[in-house]
Scaffold this active site. Structure first.
Site, PDB file in Angstrom:
ATOM      1  N   HIS A 159       0.839  -1.207   0.000  1.00  0.00           N
ATOM      2  CA  HIS A 159       0.000   0.000   0.000  1.00  0.00           C
ATOM      3  C   HIS A 159       0.875   1.258   0.000  1.00  0.00           C
ATOM      4  CE1 HIS A 159      -2.906  -2.816   2.095  1.00  0.00           C
ATOM      5  NE2 HIS A 159      -3.663  -2.326   1.142  1.00  0.00           N
TER       6      HIS A 159
ATOM      7  N   SER B 197       0.110  -8.860   0.802  1.00  0.00           N
ATOM      8  CA  SER B 197      -1.347  -8.804   0.895  1.00  0.00           C
ATOM      9  C   SER B 197      -1.734  -8.801   2.358  1.00  0.00           C
ATOM     10  CB  SER B 197      -1.951 -10.040   0.205  1.00  0.00           C
ATOM     11  OG  SER B 197      -3.300 -10.217   0.614  1.00  0.00           O
TER      12      SER B 197
END
Ligand code: PAF
Length: 273
Positions: free
Chosen positions: A32, A180
């Site tokens: 991210h 993830s």
């Protein structure tokens, strides 16, 4: 960094320079943060959202147990110099049952959509709502969720949204596992096994590089390899990179997306070939 949960307050913020936007469901990791850094290269101010979107989880999926780590997410975003975090609660974004939903294209029923009914209805609907709330000039999506990226791009094009969609590369752990939030579900032994998904996709890529053009055969071989190692594979397919359509033998820009379950954790990945 401003953290705003209210749509009216978000709209009332002083109109300034264009915003680059990174929508997330929180539980932020380096993947991210790399999207945040990419966003910064596209606009002077960066906004992120944190919202676990019930609409994109089917009954029985992990909506309830999806990791919610709001305080540490905000710390990470502040450390990246993010100007604005939009973090609505469910009643703010869905004050009434969401009966108007985006109807995504037929691609939404293939690959992920074959195994996660109405997943892309949920994704496109929340992304459209987030875009309407945040009104960014550009938005960044990771290539790991490649089908999501393609479908959001199509939505933006067909609804004439004045938003540039930017694609961010997949970040990997040292052993190749795509980063993830769901990696956190893996037990120690599953974590050791997890890089196999990427290895299998890389093997398909290598075979394509050698000139193999039996796309179905390659996918089938990959599924058997995963199953033999104890996975429950959903799909591994060779697709066209530009639109995820079914390729012909002359196509050269290819993508190999795959998804498989390891224990109770469903992992997805994708390589370009
Ligand atoms: O990729 C995700 O994290 C989600 O699908 C998104 C784009 C934030 C929509 O809920």
């Amino acid at each position: 960094m401003q953290v705003i949960s209210d749509i009216a307050m978000l709209r009332a913020r002083s109109p300034g320079e264009p915003l680059a936007f990174v929508p997330t469901m929180g539980n932020l990791h380096e993947g991210h943060l790399s999207l945040i850094r990419l966003a910064r290269r596209h606009a002077p101010r960066v906004a992120a959202s944190i919202f676990v979107n019930r609409l994109q989880f089917a009954p029985g999926e992990d909506f309830e147990r999806y990791p919610r780590t709001f305080a540490s997410d905000c710390e990470k975003l502040a450390a990246e110099g993010v100007e604005l975090v939009f973090a609505p609660d469910e009643r703010t974004l869905y004050p009434e049952p969401q009966v108007y939903v985006v109807e995504p294209p037929p691609l939404a029923n293939e690959l992920e959509g074959k195994f996660r009914a109405r997943f892309f209805h949920g994704v496109t609907t929340v992304v459209l709502k987030l875009f309407n709330c945040v009104q960014p000039a550009c938005a960044v999506f990771g290539k790991k969720d490649y089908q999501q990226l393609m479908i959001v791009r199509g939505m933006v094009r067909q609804f004439n949204l004045p938003i540039e969609i930017v694609a961010g590369e997949t970040l990997r752990e040292q052993d190749g596992l795509a980063m993830s939030s769901r990696n956190g579900y893996l037990s120690a032994s599953e974590r050791a096994e997890a890089p196999r998904l990427h290895q299998v996709l890389q093997h398909v890529k290598a075979r394509l590089g050698d000139g193999e053009r039996d796309f179905e055969g390659l996918g089938g071989e990959a599924l058997r390899g995963l199953a033999a190692a104890g996975w429950k594979p959903d799909y591994v397919e060779v697709r066209r990179q530009d639109d995820l359509g079914t390729p012909g033998p002359a196509d050269t820009r290819l993508a190999v997306p795959g998804a498989a379950r390891l224990g109770s954790t469903r992992l997805i990945d994708k390589v370009e070939a």
